[in-house]
Design a protein around this motif. Structure first.
Motif, PDB file in Angstrom:
ATOM      1  N   THR A  65       0.852  -1.188   0.000  1.00 20.17           N
ATOM      2  CA  THR A  65       0.000   0.000   0.000  1.00 20.17           C
ATOM      3  C   THR A  65       0.888   1.237   0.000  1.00 20.17           C
ATOM      4  O   THR A  65       1.836   1.331   0.778  1.00 20.17           O
ATOM      5  CB  THR A  65      -0.912   0.021   1.235  1.00 20.17           C
TER       6      THR A  65
ATOM      7  N   VAL B 212      -3.980   4.108   3.805  1.00 20.37           N
ATOM      8  CA  VAL B 212      -5.365   3.659   3.806  1.00 20.37           C
ATOM      9  C   VAL B 212      -5.426   2.222   3.309  1.00 20.37           C
ATOM     10  O   VAL B 212      -4.937   1.910   2.226  1.00 20.37           O
ATOM     11  CB  VAL B 212      -6.243   4.562   2.917  1.00 20.37           C
TER      12      VAL B 212
ATOM     13  N   THR C 233      -8.006  -1.280   2.880  1.00 17.46           N
ATOM     14  CA  THR C 233      -9.378  -1.772   2.855  1.00 17.46           C
ATOM     15  C   THR C 233      -9.397  -3.267   3.151  1.00 17.46           C
ATOM     16  O   THR C 233      -8.967  -4.070   2.314  1.00 17.46           O
ATOM     17  CB  THR C 233     -10.029  -1.529   1.485  1.00 17.46           C
TER      18      THR C 233
ATOM     19  N   GLU D 231     -10.609  -6.908   3.096  1.00 19.86           N
ATOM     20  CA  GLU D 231     -11.465  -7.589   2.126  1.00 19.86           C
ATOM     21  C   GLU D 231     -11.845  -8.964   2.667  1.00 19.86           C
ATOM     22  O   GLU D 231     -10.993  -9.834   2.833  1.00 19.86           O
ATOM     23  CB  GLU D 231     -10.743  -7.723   0.786  1.00 19.86           C
TER      24      GLU D 231
ATOM     25  N   GLU E  64     -13.814   5.634   0.371  1.00 18.54           N
ATOM     26  CA  GLU E  64     -14.163   4.303   0.847  1.00 18.54           C
ATOM     27  C   GLU E  64     -14.694   4.393   2.264  1.00 18.54           C
ATOM     28  O   GLU E  64     -14.253   5.205   3.068  1.00 18.54           O
ATOM     29  CB  GLU E  64     -12.915   3.409   0.832  1.00 18.54           C
TER      30      GLU E  64
ATOM     31  N   SER F 231     -15.415   2.039   5.886  1.00 15.33           N
ATOM     32  CA  SER F 231     -14.863   0.885   6.602  1.00 15.33           C
ATOM     33  C   SER F 231     -13.437   0.583   6.172  1.00 15.33           C
ATOM     34  O   SER F 231     -13.078  -0.562   5.864  1.00 15.33           O
ATOM     35  CB  SER F 231     -15.748  -0.342   6.388  1.00 15.33           C
ATOM     36  N   VAL F 232     -12.607   1.595   6.142  1.00 15.39           N
ATOM     37  CA  VAL F 232     -11.209   1.417   5.796  1.00 15.39           C
ATOM     38  C   VAL F 232     -10.345   1.588   7.033  1.00 15.39           C
ATOM     39  O   VAL F 232     -10.743   2.198   8.020  1.00 15.39           O
ATOM     40  CB  VAL F 232     -10.759   2.418   4.712  1.00 15.39           C
TER      41      VAL F 232
END
Length: 341
Positions: free
Chosen positions: A73, A82, A84, A86, A133, A135-136
Motif C-alpha cells: 500500500t 489507507v 481496505t 477484504e 471508501e 470501513s477502511v
C-alpha cells in the motif's frame, strides 16, 4: 561592590554552563517498531499493550482474503496510509492492527459513527469525481518521519469478538511531491477533456452540456410529446476546473459549475422558468508521483487537517506525460487529460 561583582560572576557562569550543556535532541528512530507505533494515529483506534489477538480458525469466524497477504500500500509521508480489509466470508465489527515487531496494537470499532469518504458535491468530470471508501483502516503517519517502508499486520473481529486470520501488508512511504521525478507536475493545471472507459470520443471539460426534451404547449402548459418541439430542459455549464501542484507536495483544486433545469410546472409556453444552482467544489490535499510505476497518488485530506473521516486516496495511472499535458486513468478506466496553464 564585591557582592555585586560576585553576583555578576555567578550569572555569567550560569549562562555559560547552560549554553555548553544544551544538546541537540537525537532524531526519532522510526525504524524501531515500538517507537513508530507510538507515533502513529489510527482513526478510532485505541492503543493496547501486549500481543494482538489472532484467530484460531473457529467455525463461523470471519475470513480475510489471503490474496491480499503481503500486498503493498502506497502512502505519502506525513499523511494517511489507507487499507481496505477484504472479507472472503463472514462479517466484522472492527479490527486489530499492529506494526510488525511493536509491543502494542490498535483496536478499532467500526460501529462508531463515521461520516464516510470525502465526496465532492457535484463535480463529475475532474480530479474531484472519485468517491471515498467506507470501513477502511486509516493510519496517520508522523510529520517528520524519514520512512521508506514498514510492515503492519491486521485481523478483523465480529460482533461476538471472534477473530479472523491475520493479513500482513507492506506500507511504502512516498516523499511529498515525489522529489525530482515529480518536478514536471509542479505548476498550475486545468482539466482539458475527458472520456469514459471504452468511449472513442472525447468531451471538452469546460463549457455547457445541454439535454433536450420534446414538449408541446397544451392549455398554456408544456407537456411531453414525442413529436413536440425540442426544449433545453437540463443545462450543465462547467465554468472552470483547475488547480495547483505545489513543490512541497500540497495540491489545491477547484471546480465551478452551474446547473439549470426547466421547471415545466411553473413555466408557461412563452415564459420559460429555469431553476439554477451554482456549485463550487474545492479541496486541499497532498500529491506524489512515482515515475517507476507511472502513478500519481492524490490524498484528499484538507492538507492533513481533517479528523480522518473526510478524506480519500486515489492512485491514477499515467498514460502520457509531457511538459504541457498529462493523460491519466482512474481506477474505473475513466481518462482525464490535464493541460498546463
Amino acid at each position: 561592590m564585591k557582592r555585586l561583582l560576585l553576583l555578576s560572576f555567578v550569572a555569567v557562569s550560569f549562562f555559560a554552563c547552560s549554553k555548553d550543556d544544551k544538546k541537540e535532541e537525537p532524531p526519532v528512530d522510526y525504524t524501531n517498531p515500538t517507537v513508530l507505533s507510538s507515533a502513529l494515529k489510527v482513526q478510532y483506534g485505541v492503543s493496547v499493550k501486549g500481543a494482538m489477538p489472532v484467530g484460531t480458525g473457529a467455525t463461523g469466524a470471519p475470513v480475510l482474503n489471503v490474496a491480499n497477504n503481503n500486498r503493498v500500500t502506497v502512502a505519502v509521508n506525513g499523511r494517511y496510509a489507507v487499507i481496505t480489509p477484504e472479507l472472503s466470508s463472514g462479517k466484522f465489527k472492527g479490527y486489530y492492527l499492529k506494526v510488525t515487531g511493536a509491543e502494542s496494537y490498535f483496536k478499532v470499532d467500526f460501529s462508531q459513527a463515521r461520516d464516510g469518504g470525502r465526496k465532492a458535491a457535484h463535480a463529475t468530470h475532474s480530479l474531484l469525481r472519485q468517491d471515498g471508501e467506507d470501513s477502511v483502516i486509516v493510519i496517520k503517519l508522523p510529520e517528520d518521519a524519514k520512512l521508506d517502508t514498514f510492515k503492519i499486520e491486521y485481523a478483523v473481529y465480529d460482533s461476538s469478538n471472534v477473530v479472523s486470520n491475520v493479513i500482513k501488508e507492506l506500507i511504502a512511504v512516498l516523499p511529498p511531491a515525489g522529489g525530482a521525478d515529480g518536478a514536471g507536475f509542479v505548476g498550475n493545471w486545468q482539466t482539458y477533456r475527458y472520456k469514459d472507459a471504452g468511449e472513442p470520443e472525447w468531451t471538452m471539460a469546460i463549457g455547457a452540456d445541454t439535454s433536450w426534451t420534446p414538449l408541446k404547449c397544451i392549455n398554456g402548459k408544456l407537456v411531453y410529446s414525442q413529436d413536440g418541439t425540442p426544449y433545453a430542459t437540463n443545462i450543465s455549464n462547467v465554468l472552470s476546473d483547475e488547480g495547483t501542484f505545489n513543490a512541497n507536495g500540497v495540491l489545491t483544486w477547484e471546480s465551478k459549475e452551474t446547473y439549470s433545469y426547466l421547471d415545466e410546472i411553473e413555466s408557461g409556453c412563452a415564459n420559460l422558468k429555469y431553476v439554477v444552482t451554482n456549485y463550487d467544489d474545492k479541496f486541499r490535499g497532498g500529491w506524489s508521483y512515482n515515475a517507476a510505476r507511472k502513478e500519481l497518488t492524490l490524498i484528499y485530506d484538507e492538507d492533513g487537517q481533517v479528523n480522518g473521516d473526510n478524506f480519500e486516496v486515489i492512485v491514477y495511472h499515467i498514460l502520457e506525460f509531457t511538459p504541457t499535458r498529462v493523460l491519466i486513468s482512474s481506477p474505473d478506466g475513466y481518462q482525464t487529460e490535464l493541460a498546463k496553464k
